[in-house]
Design a protein around this motif. Structure first.
Motif, short mmCIF file in Angstrom:
data_model
loop_
_atom_site.label_atom_id
_atom_site.label_comp_id
_atom_site.label_asym_id
_atom_site.label_seq_id
_atom_site.Cartn_x
_atom_site.Cartn_y
_atom_site.Cartn_z
N ILE A 6 39.85 6.45 95.91
CA ILE A 6 41.31 6.47 97.10
C ILE A 6 40.37 5.16 98.64
CG2 ILE A 6 41.48 7.72 99.16
CD1 ILE A 6 43.07 7.78 96.56
N ILE A 7 40.54 4.45 98.38
CA ILE A 7 39.91 3.33 99.53
C ILE A 7 40.22 3.35 101.20
CG2 ILE A 7 38.54 0.83 99.84
CD1 ILE A 7 39.45 1.64 96.30
N PRO A 8 39.69 3.33 101.55
CA PRO A 8 40.11 4.07 103.13
C PRO A 8 39.20 2.24 103.91
CG PRO A 8 38.93 5.43 103.42
CD PRO A 8 39.02 5.44 101.75
N TYR A 39 34.50 9.10 106.69
CA TYR A 39 35.65 8.43 105.41
C TYR A 39 34.61 9.06 104.19
CZ TYR A 39 38.86 7.31 108.67
OH TYR A 39 40.65 6.71 110.04
N TYR A 40 33.40 8.72 104.72
CA TYR A 40 32.72 8.84 103.50
C TYR A 40 32.10 9.52 103.77
CZ TYR A 40 27.31 9.08 101.59
OH TYR A 40 26.63 9.67 100.82
N ARG A 41 31.72 10.99 104.81
CA ARG A 41 31.83 12.38 104.18
C ARG A 41 32.28 13.03 103.82
NH1 ARG A 41 29.12 11.42 109.67
NH2 ARG A 41 31.23 12.07 110.42
N GLU A 42 33.61 12.36 104.09
CA GLU A 42 34.98 12.83 103.22
C GLU A 42 35.68 12.86 101.92
OE1 GLU A 42 38.16 12.86 108.02
OE2 GLU A 42 38.20 11.89 106.11
N ASP A 45 35.88 6.61 98.10
CA ASP A 45 35.55 6.30 97.09
C ASP A 45 34.76 4.79 97.40
OD1 ASP A 45 36.53 8.48 94.64
OD2 ASP A 45 37.85 7.95 94.90
N GLU A 46 35.19 4.14 98.18
CA GLU A 46 33.91 3.10 98.69
C GLU A 46 34.83 3.00 99.69
OE1 GLU A 46 34.98 0.93 93.90
OE2 GLU A 46 35.43 -0.56 95.93
N LEU A 47 34.78 1.08 100.28
CA LEU A 47 35.65 1.21 101.46
C LEU A 47 35.66 0.20 101.81
CD1 LEU A 47 33.12 3.29 104.10
CD2 LEU A 47 35.26 3.87 103.34
N THR A 233 43.36 13.56 105.94
CA THR A 233 42.04 12.86 105.43
C THR A 233 41.53 12.78 104.18
OG1 THR A 233 40.91 15.29 105.19
CG2 THR A 233 40.82 14.84 107.48
N VAL A 234 41.06 12.17 104.08
CA VAL A 234 40.44 11.87 102.69
C VAL A 234 40.97 13.34 101.90
CG1 VAL A 234 38.70 10.67 100.74
CG2 VAL A 234 39.57 9.88 103.06
N GLU A 235 39.70 14.31 101.94
CA GLU A 235 39.69 15.55 101.75
C GLU A 235 40.91 15.61 101.55
OE1 GLU A 235 37.07 17.64 103.82
OE2 GLU A 235 36.79 18.86 102.21
N LYS A 236 41.76 16.17 102.51
CA LYS A 236 43.18 16.30 101.77
C LYS A 236 44.18 15.95 101.40
CE LYS A 236 43.70 18.86 106.68
NZ LYS A 236 44.16 18.02 108.10
#
Lengths: 249, 220
Positions: A6-8, A39-42, A45-47, A233-236
């Motif tokens: 998952i990449i924001p 996003y990193y904390r959530e 996997d990459e940015l 969020t990335v987490e959700k």
């Protein structure tokens, strides 16, 4: 097991994140570094950071941002926008990026792909393709979606891979900013055609949309709007993906 | 007591990431280009993004590296792990030759093997406190089997050694500096192990000194 990524994606202009809709209207979404850290904390996997201004003045800003990200964020990241030569690429990589992405410059000068790959390795080269559906196929657009090249997206992806691209970042211009789901047909077709990972981009609205495109063959999903607007969020999203039987970190 | 870590710079790609991550783990990081630089450090990291042909560039540092491995905690990362072996299918020339065996090209269709992979841990102090070990890999070559393997991973269906551990000599095929919280935990475990080793060394030195002093006193 290969885990899907998952990449924001952060479109950056002067250190700020902006988000366009169908490659046009730009809305402000916040400071690039603090958003990236969030996003990193959530659990991203990459940015990906795309310098959309890519002006001479902007180069300094993107280099500073690259250095700051490398010092504080400990996952792989890609920087794109305005890279036209192997030495442009080298500059970004030396500042701490793991990969660079090239789009218009690669279409106009395909040898650039192999030059950068030879110098820095294929793993460092992402070829970004902006594609638009025209009847039963997809056409490549350059200059941020302004120029129709008439080139078939699938054959271009194949060529990029054979020249040494490590990954394809595939954006559907029809779906970008729509939140109505990825162009699954496009991503499936390109994933079948090449032997390198495909990052699906454009249209993410929910975990279900992401699951659909990942099941169709894409290795990773790029997200922007739904995260920047704080709809989720990335987490959700990762929780949602796990319940849909997609293996993620 | 701040731990001095030297990262070996032999001209193989991005060493900034490893430096940044180790600084985050509170180590005092310096970049080592000569044998002298290695002598000053408490622990050594051999990073690596690049190809096995870099072994040639390492030749100059071969002796000081071997020398420091026998005395100080050492961590090889990715290519830095492969260079601890005798030879590789990737390029000719022998590297450090500490572990026996050959580095082989992975057989899976999609190479390099890039992305996040689960790691099956067999043993190992580096993994202490890491509950679900998932790390970021980026490589095309690997070691298939080793008696010193501390963990394994898979590329497609093919098993390979993900890490090695023997005394204070450690090596990982993945990139802990790019593996988020898991990676930072692993690196801080290394920093902890090396700090303890340094403390023990200092204690030993001071007790030897005391013994000599008291022996001198008795003799007089």
């Amino acid at each position: 097991m290969q885990l899907k990524r998952i990449i924001p994606c952060l479109d950056v202009k002067g250190g700020k994140v902006v988000k366009g809709k169908s490659f046009k209207r730009l809305a402000y979404a916040g400071d690039a570094l603090s958003l990236a850290k969030k996003y990193y904390r959530e659990g991203a996997d990459e940015l990906v950071f795309l310098d959309i201004a890519a002006s001479a003045q902007g180069r300094g800003t993107i280099k500073r941002l690259t250095r700051a990200v490398a010092q504080e964020i400990f996952i792989p990241f890609t920087v794109g926008g305005g890279i036209r030569t192997p030495s442009d690429a080298g500059e970004i990589l030396q500042n701490g990026a793991d990969k660079i992405s090239i789009n218009t410059a690669a279409v106009e000068n395909p040898a650039l792909i192999s030059k950068i790959a030879r110098k820095f390795g294929s793993q460092a080269v992402v070829v970004a393709i902006d594609a638009k559906r025209s009847q039963n196929s997809w056409t490549v657009f350059t200059y941020g979606g302004r120029k129709d090249t008439g080139i078939d997206a699938i054959s271009w992806a194949k060529k990029a891979a054979s020249l040494g691209a490590g990954e394809i970042l595939l954006t559907s211009m029809d779906k970008d900013g729509s939140n109505s789901g990825y162009d699954v047909g496009l991503n499936a077709a390109v994933s079948r055609a090449v032997n390198i990972p495909v990052i699906a981009s454009g249209g993410a609205g929910s975990a279900r949309d992401i699951a659909k495109v990942l099941k169709s063959g894409a290795d990773a999903a790029l997200l922007a709007g739904i995260l920047h607007r704080k709809e989720t969020t990335v987490e959700k999203l990762k929780k949602g993906l796990k319940s849909l039987k997609i293996a993620v970190r | 007591m701040e731990l001095k870590i030297a990262i070996i710079d032999y001209g193989a790609g991005n060493i900034g990431s490893a430096a940044n991550a180790l600084r985050k783990c509170r180590a005092d990081v310096s970049i080592a280009k000569t044998g002298k630089d290695l002598q000053k450090a408490d622990a050594i990291v051999l990073p690596g993004v690049g190809s096995f042909s870099c072994a040639k560039r390492l030749a100059k540092l071969r002796k000081p590296i071997l020398d420091s491995i026998s005395k100080k905690p050492f961590l090889g990362i990715c290519l830095g792990m492969q260079l601890l072996f005798e030879e590789s299918e990737e390029a000719r020339g022998s590297a450090l030759g500490i572990f026996s065996g050959k580095v082989r090209r992975l057989k899976c269709k999609k190479l390099p093997n890039v992305g996040w992979r689960e790691v099956k841990v067999r043993k190992g102090r580096l993994f202490s406190g890491i509950r679900s070990p998932i790390f970021y890999f980026c490589h095309s070559y690997a070691i298939k089997e080793s008696e010193n393997a501390s963990s394994f991973s898979k590329a497609g269906k093919e098993n390979f050694v993900a890490s090695l551990e023997r005394e204070n000599l450690f090596a990982v095929q993945f990139h802990p500096e790019k593996s988020g919280a898991c990676g930072l935990k692993l690196l801080s475990n290394f920093v902890k192990i090396a700090t303890q080793a340094k403390k023990r060394q200092a204690e030993l030195a001071s007790s030897v000194q005391q013994m000599r002093a008291s022996a001198r006193a008795k003799g007089a």
